[in-house]
Design a protein around this motif. Structure first.
Motif, mmCIF file in Angstrom:
data_model
loop_
_atom_site.group_PDB
_atom_site.id
_atom_site.type_symbol
_atom_site.label_atom_id
_atom_site.label_comp_id
_atom_site.label_asym_id
_atom_site.label_seq_id
_atom_site.Cartn_x
_atom_site.Cartn_y
_atom_site.Cartn_z
ATOM 1 N N LEU A 21 0.838 -1.196 0.000
ATOM 2 C CA LEU A 21 0.000 0.000 0.000
ATOM 3 C C LEU A 21 0.877 1.252 0.000
ATOM 4 N N LEU A 22 1.949 1.231 0.784
ATOM 5 C CA LEU A 22 2.871 2.373 0.793
ATOM 6 C C LEU A 22 3.506 2.569 -0.589
ATOM 7 N N THR A 23 3.876 1.470 -1.243
ATOM 8 C CA THR A 23 4.442 1.569 -2.592
ATOM 9 C C THR A 23 3.471 2.253 -3.535
ATOM 10 N N LEU A 24 2.195 1.891 -3.442
ATOM 11 C CA LEU A 24 1.167 2.536 -4.265
ATOM 12 C C LEU A 24 1.083 4.032 -3.957
ATOM 13 N N VAL A 25 1.074 4.376 -2.684
ATOM 14 C CA VAL A 25 0.955 5.788 -2.284
ATOM 15 C C VAL A 25 2.173 6.584 -2.754
ATOM 16 N N GLN A 26 3.352 5.999 -2.664
ATOM 17 C CA GLN A 26 4.561 6.697 -3.135
ATOM 18 C C GLN A 26 4.477 6.975 -4.636
ATOM 19 N N ARG A 27 3.963 6.014 -5.374
ATOM 20 C CA ARG A 27 3.825 6.211 -6.819
ATOM 21 C C ARG A 27 2.800 7.310 -7.125
ATOM 22 N N LEU A 28 1.702 7.294 -6.396
ATOM 23 C CA LEU A 28 0.689 8.340 -6.575
ATOM 24 C C LEU A 28 1.237 9.705 -6.173
ATOM 25 N N ALA A 29 1.978 9.737 -5.060
ATOM 26 C CA ALA A 29 2.526 11.010 -4.568
ATOM 27 C C ALA A 29 3.523 11.607 -5.548
ATOM 28 N N ALA A 30 4.316 10.750 -6.197
ATOM 29 C CA ALA A 30 5.277 11.237 -7.184
ATOM 30 C C ALA A 30 4.577 11.731 -8.438
ATOM 31 N N SER A 31 3.462 11.095 -8.803
ATOM 32 C CA SER A 31 2.736 11.459 -10.014
ATOM 33 C C SER A 31 1.843 12.684 -9.817
ATOM 34 N N ALA A 32 1.428 12.939 -8.591
ATOM 35 C CA ALA A 32 0.540 14.072 -8.291
ATOM 36 C C ALA A 32 1.065 14.807 -7.064
ATOM 37 N N PRO A 33 2.142 15.584 -7.206
ATOM 38 C CA PRO A 33 2.791 16.204 -6.042
ATOM 39 C C PRO A 33 1.946 17.262 -5.340
ATOM 40 N N TRP A 34 0.859 17.709 -5.984
ATOM 41 C CA TRP A 34 -0.006 18.701 -5.341
ATOM 42 C C TRP A 34 -1.034 18.053 -4.406
ATOM 43 N N ILE A 35 -1.088 16.712 -4.384
ATOM 44 C CA ILE A 35 -2.008 16.012 -3.493
ATOM 45 C C ILE A 35 -1.292 15.677 -2.190
ATOM 46 N N GLN A 36 -1.957 15.964 -1.064
ATOM 47 C CA GLN A 36 -1.421 15.633 0.251
ATOM 48 C C GLN A 36 -1.963 14.275 0.677
ATOM 49 N N PHE A 37 -1.062 13.362 1.027
ATOM 50 C CA PHE A 37 -1.454 12.030 1.481
ATOM 51 C C PHE A 37 -1.165 11.892 2.977
ATOM 52 N N SER A 436 -1.697 -2.382 -20.169
ATOM 53 C CA SER A 436 -2.960 -2.364 -19.423
ATOM 54 C C SER A 436 -2.789 -1.783 -18.024
ATOM 55 N N SER A 437 -1.703 -2.133 -17.336
ATOM 56 C CA SER A 437 -1.493 -1.623 -15.976
ATOM 57 C C SER A 437 -1.224 -0.122 -15.970
ATOM 58 N N THR A 438 -0.494 0.377 -16.978
ATOM 59 C CA THR A 438 -0.230 1.809 -17.082
ATOM 60 C C THR A 438 -1.516 2.581 -17.319
ATOM 61 N N LYS A 439 -2.363 2.074 -18.187
ATOM 62 C CA LYS A 439 -3.655 2.723 -18.448
ATOM 63 C C LYS A 439 -4.530 2.712 -17.205
ATOM 64 N N ASN A 440 -4.503 1.616 -16.472
ATOM 65 C CA ASN A 440 -5.293 1.532 -15.241
ATOM 66 C C ASN A 440 -4.782 2.493 -14.174
ATOM 67 N N PHE A 441 -3.471 2.689 -14.115
ATOM 68 C CA PHE A 441 -2.926 3.641 -13.145
ATOM 69 C C PHE A 441 -3.356 5.066 -13.484
ATOM 70 N N LYS A 442 -3.378 5.396 -14.758
ATOM 71 C CA LYS A 442 -3.860 6.717 -15.168
ATOM 72 C C LYS A 442 -5.317 6.904 -14.760
ATOM 73 N N LYS A 443 -6.112 5.865 -14.906
ATOM 74 C CA LYS A 443 -7.520 5.940 -14.485
ATOM 75 C C LYS A 443 -7.620 6.165 -12.981
ATOM 76 N N LEU A 444 -6.760 5.492 -12.214
ATOM 77 C CA LEU A 444 -6.756 5.683 -10.766
ATOM 78 C C LEU A 444 -6.427 7.122 -10.408
ATOM 79 N N LEU A 445 -5.455 7.718 -11.089
ATOM 80 C CA LEU A 445 -5.110 9.114 -10.840
ATOM 81 C C LEU A 445 -6.297 10.027 -11.118
ATOM 82 N N GLU A 446 -7.036 9.752 -12.180
ATOM 83 C CA GLU A 446 -8.235 10.544 -12.480
ATOM 84 C C GLU A 446 -9.247 10.430 -11.349
ATOM 85 N N ILE A 447 -9.410 9.231 -10.818
ATOM 86 C CA ILE A 447 -10.403 8.996 -9.770
ATOM 87 C C ILE A 447 -10.067 9.768 -8.501
ATOM 88 N N ILE A 448 -8.789 9.753 -8.111
ATOM 89 C CA ILE A 448 -8.443 10.374 -6.826
ATOM 90 C C ILE A 448 -8.202 11.872 -6.930
#
Length: 458
Positions: A21-37, A436-448
């Motif tokens: 879960l932390l690995t996922l959050v780190q990836r999201l945090a790097a991709s969207a630095p304006w989001i506070q986790f 497929s996984s890259t496209k799904n990650f982009k969708k996740l970024l849109e969701i959050i």
């Protein structure tokens, strides 16, 4: 200027749940630095995973400790600790969530939680925000839980206990090879009324209300299951393997010397690596049987075995095998499985270990113990065909000698090795730019965080 967003992350602090879960959050945090986790977890788990899994600084990840439900000086079992933690939840989380909102001055606008923590659904519902559930195991085990009612009903039709255990779950898409005896015991709540089993059964009811269910896996490993689960949830997003999509920092190997020992091996794919995870140690009779088999076969081996378990090994075993074997209390598993000298993995069949084995193209011998491990073992052998299970489910000397020889130097081992190479290629393709996984990650970024996240993907 992009408005700051605040996302609450709720971790399950046992086994190998919090680190992915932390690995996922780190990836999201790097991709969207304006989001506070805000990362909510117990202090013991936070200390462990942030020491081992954080590379670089993440200014937009703030760590918070929640009460684990135990009193000072608690020395109970792993399963007792899980029960006490669940009993303390969600109150322990709600208290710290309030503190995080006050400290940041930002209302939480999305919850990401381990799927086990179903109460995150209620927290999100009260705030009117999305809930993203992170399933840390394989899609096959999620499917088994999703079909709990159908499985329990079908099991009740069996005339005897033995017949029930040997019946296949043919009515669940993608699980046609799976038997009732392979299924996680938590599915059968009437036979296993533990706090953990109750939690999982409530989770099954809550998951369809999630905005998205996210997995550290890839669609191509189980296309039938993937397509079926896509019909069950609003969004079903495989975004891994994270080992390939967001590589973690290498672990130091100064104390155990595993990697330097592997470097000294003369032949590629010659070493057997053995590890049963962080929770379980096999019983003494099985440790003896495995040790005797290793000594007989004389294949080079690297065994991650806790110090207290060494006393169960045959007398003189360490001295007799010192020329070709190495036993350590801990090994940098990802790096070990990625090393050219390693040719076989004897494992408990946890999902993270399976992923690491696939990414290292290392076939498996499976000795499952609890939870989803038996189901994983069945899939490894009969569906994915990238390993074999120990016959009878336990190590015996003669059977272990036979399977080690077959996998290391027999035709069966060659076929399995070819299969796991092919599956790794599918995993690599999934995390490619158009995978497929890259496209799904982009969708996740849109969701959050909305469409802006997609443009800032890194």
């Amino acid at each position: 200027m992009v408005s700051p967003l605040h996302i609450g992350v709720l971790a399950f602090p046992f086994g190998t749940h919090a680190a992915p879960l932390l690995t996922l959050v780190q990836r999201l945090a790097a991709s969207a630095p304006w989001i506070q986790f805000s990362f909510f977890n117990t202090s013991a788990s936070n200390d462990k995973i942030f020491n081992a899994h954080v590379s670089g600084s993440y200014d937009n990840i703030k760590v918070y400790n929640v009460w684990d439900g135990t009193s000072e000086g608690f020395f109970g079992s792993h399963f007792e600790a899980v029960g006490l933690f669940l009993k303390a939840s969600p109150g322990n989380f709600e208290k710290v969530i309030g503190e995080a909102e006050e400290e940041t001055g930002l209302e939480i606008c999305c919850f990401i939680s381990d799927a086990f923590l179903w109460f995150a659904c209620d927290l999100a519902d009260r705030k009117g925000v999305p809930w993203v559930a992170f399933w840390t195991a394989a899609s096959c085990s999620l499917s088994a839980h999703v079909y709990t009612q159908e499985i329990v009903k079908a099991g009740g039709l069996s005339s005897t206990e033995t017949a029930e255990e040997e019946t296949t779950v043919s009515f669940v898409p993608g699980l046609e090879m799976v038997r009732f005896s392979d299924l996680p015991p938590e599915i059968f709540l009437d036979k296993n009324p533990s706090p953990f089993a109750l939690t999982i059964n409530i989770m099954v009811q809550k998951l369809p209300q999630s905005t998205a269910v996210v997995l550290n896996s890839f669609e191509e490993i189980d296309p039938v299951i993937t397509n079926d689960l896509k019909s069950k949830f609003q969004h079903f997003l495989n975004i891994g393997p994270s080992i390939l999509s967001s590589p973690t920092p290498t672990s130091p190997d100064d104390k155990t010397g595993c990697l330097s020992w592997l470097e000294k091996q003369s032949r590629p794919k010659s070493v057997i690596y053995i590890s049963f995870g962080s929770v379980v140690t096999p019983p003494e009779n099985e440790l003896v049987a495995l040790a005797e088999a290793l000594e007989t076969c004389k294949f080079p081996f690297l065994w991650s075995l806790k110090d207290h378990a060494k006393k169960s090994l045959p007398e003189g075993f360490l001295n007799r095998t010192i020329a070709f074997g190495k036993i350590v209390p801990w090994a940098p598993q990802l790096q070990v499985l990625g090393h050219k000298s390693v040719g076989l993995f004897v494992t408990h069949c946890g999902w993270n270990s399976i992923l690491e084995s696939i990414c290292g193209s290392v076939p498996m011998i499976c000795r499952p113990f609890f939870g989803d491990q038996k189901l994983n073992g069945r899939m490894v052998e009969d569906s994915w065909k990238i390993g074999v299970r120990i016959k009878g489910g336990v190590f015996t000397k003669n059977e272990t000698i036979e399977v080690l020889n077959n996998m290391m130097s027999g035709e069966e081992g060659k076929k399995v090795r070819e299969n796991i190479y092919q599956l790794k290629e599918k995993a690599v393709n999934a995390v490619d730019f158009e995978g497929s996984s890259t496209k799904n990650f982009k969708k996740l970024l849109e969701i959050i965080g909305g469409p802006k996240c997609d443009k800032k993907l890194v």
